[in-house]
Design a protein around this motif. Structure first.
Motif, PDB file in Angstrom:
ATOM      1  N   ARG B  75      38.120  26.935  58.666  1.00  0.00           N
ATOM      2  CA  ARG B  75      37.082  27.991  58.705  1.00  0.00           C
ATOM      3  C   ARG B  75      35.695  27.372  58.563  1.00  0.00           C
ATOM      4  O   ARG B  75      34.756  27.752  59.261  1.00  0.00           O
ATOM      5  CB  ARG B  75      37.305  29.010  57.585  1.00  0.00           C
ATOM      6  N   SER B 342      32.547  34.529  59.499  1.00  0.00           N
ATOM      7  CA  SER B 342      33.343  35.720  59.777  1.00  0.00           C
ATOM      8  C   SER B 342      33.574  35.887  61.282  1.00  0.00           C
ATOM      9  O   SER B 342      34.693  36.148  61.728  1.00  0.00           O
ATOM     10  CB  SER B 342      32.604  36.936  59.207  1.00  0.00           C
ATOM     11  N   THR B 345      35.931  32.946  62.626  1.00  0.00           N
ATOM     12  CA  THR B 345      37.307  33.129  62.141  1.00  0.00           C
ATOM     13  C   THR B 345      37.979  34.271  62.893  1.00  0.00           C
ATOM     14  O   THR B 345      39.133  34.178  63.292  1.00  0.00           O
ATOM     15  CB  THR B 345      37.305  33.427  60.626  1.00  0.00           C
ATOM     16  N   ASN B 346      37.225  35.351  63.078  1.00  0.00           N
ATOM     17  CA  ASN B 346      37.756  36.516  63.783  1.00  0.00           C
ATOM     18  C   ASN B 346      38.129  36.187  65.232  1.00  0.00           C
ATOM     19  O   ASN B 346      39.177  36.580  65.726  1.00  0.00           O
ATOM     20  CB  ASN B 346      36.733  37.656  63.723  1.00  0.00           C
ATOM     21  N   ARG B 347      37.270  35.437  65.895  1.00  0.00           N
ATOM     22  CA  ARG B 347      37.538  35.059  67.300  1.00  0.00           C
ATOM     23  C   ARG B 347      38.790  34.175  67.376  1.00  0.00           C
ATOM     24  O   ARG B 347      39.609  34.333  68.281  1.00  0.00           O
ATOM     25  CB  ARG B 347      36.354  34.284  67.899  1.00  0.00           C
ATOM     26  N   TYR B 349      41.271  34.017  65.222  1.00  0.00           N
ATOM     27  CA  TYR B 349      42.450  34.839  64.887  1.00  0.00           C
ATOM     28  C   TYR B 349      42.849  35.728  66.062  1.00  0.00           C
ATOM     29  O   TYR B 349      44.024  35.843  66.405  1.00  0.00           O
ATOM     30  CB  TYR B 349      42.133  35.682  63.651  1.00  0.00           C
ATOM     31  N   LYS B 350      41.851  36.329  66.688  1.00  0.00           N
ATOM     32  CA  LYS B 350      42.142  37.242  67.808  1.00  0.00           C
ATOM     33  C   LYS B 350      42.744  36.510  69.014  1.00  0.00           C
ATOM     34  O   LYS B 350      43.388  37.132  69.859  1.00  0.00           O
ATOM     35  CB  LYS B 350      40.873  37.972  68.234  1.00  0.00           C
ATOM     36  N   TYR B 358      43.877  34.494  58.616  1.00  0.00           N
ATOM     37  CA  TYR B 358      43.856  35.873  59.091  1.00  0.00           C
ATOM     38  C   TYR B 358      42.440  36.419  59.056  1.00  0.00           C
ATOM     39  O   TYR B 358      41.609  36.018  58.257  1.00  0.00           O
ATOM     40  CB  TYR B 358      44.757  36.745  58.217  1.00  0.00           C
ATOM     41  N   SER B 359      42.182  37.369  59.936  1.00  0.00           N
ATOM     42  CA  SER B 359      40.877  38.016  59.952  1.00  0.00           C
ATOM     43  C   SER B 359      41.115  39.466  60.358  1.00  0.00           C
ATOM     44  O   SER B 359      41.705  39.733  61.403  1.00  0.00           O
ATOM     45  CB  SER B 359      39.966  37.336  60.973  1.00  0.00           C
ATOM     46  N   GLU B 361      39.675  43.530  60.848  1.00  0.00           N
ATOM     47  CA  GLU B 361      38.487  44.361  61.033  1.00  0.00           C
ATOM     48  C   GLU B 361      38.273  45.142  59.740  1.00  0.00           C
ATOM     49  O   GLU B 361      39.237  45.611  59.127  1.00  0.00           O
ATOM     50  CB  GLU B 361      38.706  45.336  62.204  1.00  0.00           C
ATOM     51  N   TYR B 362      37.051  45.324  59.352  1.00  0.00           N
ATOM     52  CA  TYR B 362      36.755  46.011  58.103  1.00  0.00           C
ATOM     53  C   TYR B 362      37.134  47.486  58.212  1.00  0.00           C
ATOM     54  O   TYR B 362      36.745  48.171  59.164  1.00  0.00           O
ATOM     55  CB  TYR B 362      35.271  45.872  57.788  1.00  0.00           C
TER      56      TYR B 362
END
Lengths: 172, 383
Positions: B75, B342, B345-347, B349-350, B358-359, B361-362
């Motif tokens: 990360r 954030s 990491t989200n990209r 994970y997706k 893991y990431s 969505e809020y």
């Protein structure tokens, strides 16, 4: 030399790198197997000195077992270090390829003999012992074949590319 | 890249992009700070540890080689120093684990660079600086991945320095060592210790290639583990110049001078009057180009550029009342760092890759987002 000459790689250059790397890896493997040959000989003599196999006391086989172990280890050391050096681009000789072919022949013969008397080994070592021994012998043979084939291919490609002198081959 | 480029060269690029001297200082300070913002530093000022943008050697040595520990490393290093180029790259060989590692390889002009720059739109100057750090590192750190990996980051004895003198090109083998002191003249450089452990931190980023990617003058070629026995040629002076021109373009966009930020666009026009001087600095054989970049920057703006020290952020943050900490330089930097981490990491994970963890969505609840609560609360305040 031009910039392109340094940064451009032909198909043969790529193949050359591939086989040189294979020589380095199999050379390293040969050195490890040579060390293993020494360790194995010592263990055999130490733990099986009092054993009698098929009416033959192991103690009477000390000299031939040590001699064959030593020859095996020395050959593997010579071939392993030579292939490693060539893989690293340090120096080059042809004698070790002949020794490598002898090692391959020895491995094949010992494998055939070993399989022919497998029932004897099964009696003393059990199935697990046979599987482990077989795996080691096949791995040794694979490494020896890789080493010899790679060394021959390197020479063939270098000849095709006209890399006759050590500096042309990039030897360090 | 190191202090000379992240701090002084970013100052010059910001100035050429049209920022004022004071703004340039804030930008370049935050462009250098990702190399200093460790958990140890953040703990010292009681700031959120999740905003760490780098790790000290001691911190790295302390990480458990468990999936969770490795995800933490990834990360940080993938978000700020080795931005992945193509998370959906078509990889012909290997299993899923290999493909996931391959897709973490950093290169310039990827989609994530675009996202990184866009993330700084309308944000603080600290966010601009941070995005310039990430952008510049995509050039210096190309072909390495921000996750420990033998199959991607390891190098072998096939490592050569490529030299040019009066139009004549030569190459010489590079020798790596583990004792202090770089020896430029004899091509002996420090690198990390050889380790065949796939997850060893010795194989993180460009550790096995030493500091060579960080030196602007360096041209080298090497045989990476992932390229099917084909050499990679790295021309740092050329890459660094591209990075410089892309930073000018990106910062002009962030100032609102253009509608959108596109990859593979370089503002060579603005840099053109200074091209010879810039390339002179980039090509000079030295491990630290701070003095040259500083002199160039001061000539450009006519103002003095103070030396970089982490104390600037530390002092301001530590002395601020609790409710004003987010308005300090470090406070703004922390928000920008959390947003970047954030987003990346989200990209990752997706894309189906769990190397960065893991990431989610809020969902409007505080549960499970403790580390990034600072980012959420700052967003709500702005709303």
């Amino acid at each position: 030399m031009t910039k392109e000459g340094i940064i451009t790689q032909s198909r043969d250059d790529v193949r050359l790198e591939k086989y040189r790397f294979a020589m380095l890896c199999s050379g390293n493997a040969m050195i490890l197997f040579a060390l293993w040959a020494i360790v194995r000989t010592i263990i055999q003599l130490y733990y099986q000195a009092d054993t009698v196999i098929e009416g033959v006391p192991v103690a009477t086989l000390i000299v031939p077992v040590m001699a064959s172990g030593a020859v095996d280890a020395v050959l593997k050391f010579i071939v392993g270090f030579s292939a490693r050096a060539e893989g690293l681009g340090k120096r080059k000789n042809n004698i070790y390829i002949v020794l490598g072919i002898i090692l391959v022949a020895m491995s094949i013969i010992s494998l055939i003999i070993w399989i022919s008397v497998i029932s004897v080994f099964y009696k003393y070592d059990g199935l697990f012992g046979i599987i482990v021994s077989m795996a080691v012998e096949i791995t040794v043979l694979y490494a020896e074949l890789t080493l010899v084939i790679s060394a021959i291919k390197v020479r063939k490609i270098e000849k095709e590319m006209g890399l006759e002198k050590p500096e042309e081959r990039g030897e360090r | 890249m190191q202090l000379d480029f992240h701090y002084y060269a970013t100052y010059c690029a910001a100035y050429l992009a049209g920022f004022r001297h004071e703004e340039c200082l804030e930008i370049c300070y935050s462009a250098q700070f990702p190399d200093n913002c460790t958990r140890t530093f953040l703990a010292g000022v009681k700031a959120p540890a999740s905003a760490a943008t780098t790790q000290t050697n001691m911190e790295l040595a302390d990480v458990d080689p468990t999936p969770v520990g490795l995800q933490d490393i990834t990360r940080i290093w993938a978000s700020f120093h080795f931005l992945p180029f193509d998370l959906y790259a078509d990889v012909k060989k290997g299993g899923k684990r290999y493909k996931n590692k391959y897709r973490m390889i950093c290169k310039p002009n990827g989609e994530l660079v675009k996202d990184t720059v866009n993330l700084a739109v309308g944000k603080s100057l600290q966010a601009v600086g941070l995005s310039m750090h990430v952008l510049a590192d995509t050039w210096a750190h190309r072909y390495f991945a921000g996750t420990p990996s033998v199959v991607i980051n390891s190098t072998n004895h096939c490592f050569y320095e490529v030299l040019e003198k009066d139009g004549e090109w030569t190459q010489r083998p590079i020798e790596f060592k583990h004792t202090p002191g770089e020896d430029i003249e004899n091509a002996k450089y420090i690198n990390t210790v050889d380790s065949n452990d796939e997850n060893s931190i010795m194989n993180l980023g460009h550790g096995r290639a030493g500091h060579l990617p960080d030196y602007s003058f360096m041209r080298y070629k090497y045989l990476p583990a992932w390229n099917d026995y084909q050499y990679i040629y790295k021309d740092n002076p050329e890459d660094y110049y591209h990075a410089f021109c892309q930073m000018i373009y990106a910062m002009k966009y962030l100032r609102g001078e253009s509608e959108s930020f596109e990859t593979e666009v370089y503002d060579t026009q603005t840099a053109a009057p200074h091209e010879e001087e810039i390339k002179g600095i980039l090509n000079k054989r030295q491990t630290d180009a701070c003095a040259d970049w500083k002199a160039f920057g001061e000539k450009l703006s006519g103002c003095e550029i103070p030396d970089f020290t982490v104390e600037t952020f530390r002092k301001e943050y530590a002395e601020s009342p609790e409710d004003e900490k987010d308005d300090t330089g470090l406070g703004k930097f922390i928000i920008a760092a959390l947003a970047q981490k954030s987003m990346v990491t989200n990209r990752i994970y997706k894309s189906g890759n769990l190397l960065a963890g893991y990431s989610v969505e809020y969902d409007g609840k505080k549960s499970g987002i403790k580390d990034f609560f600072k980012l959420l609360s700052s967003g709500k305040e702005r709303e």
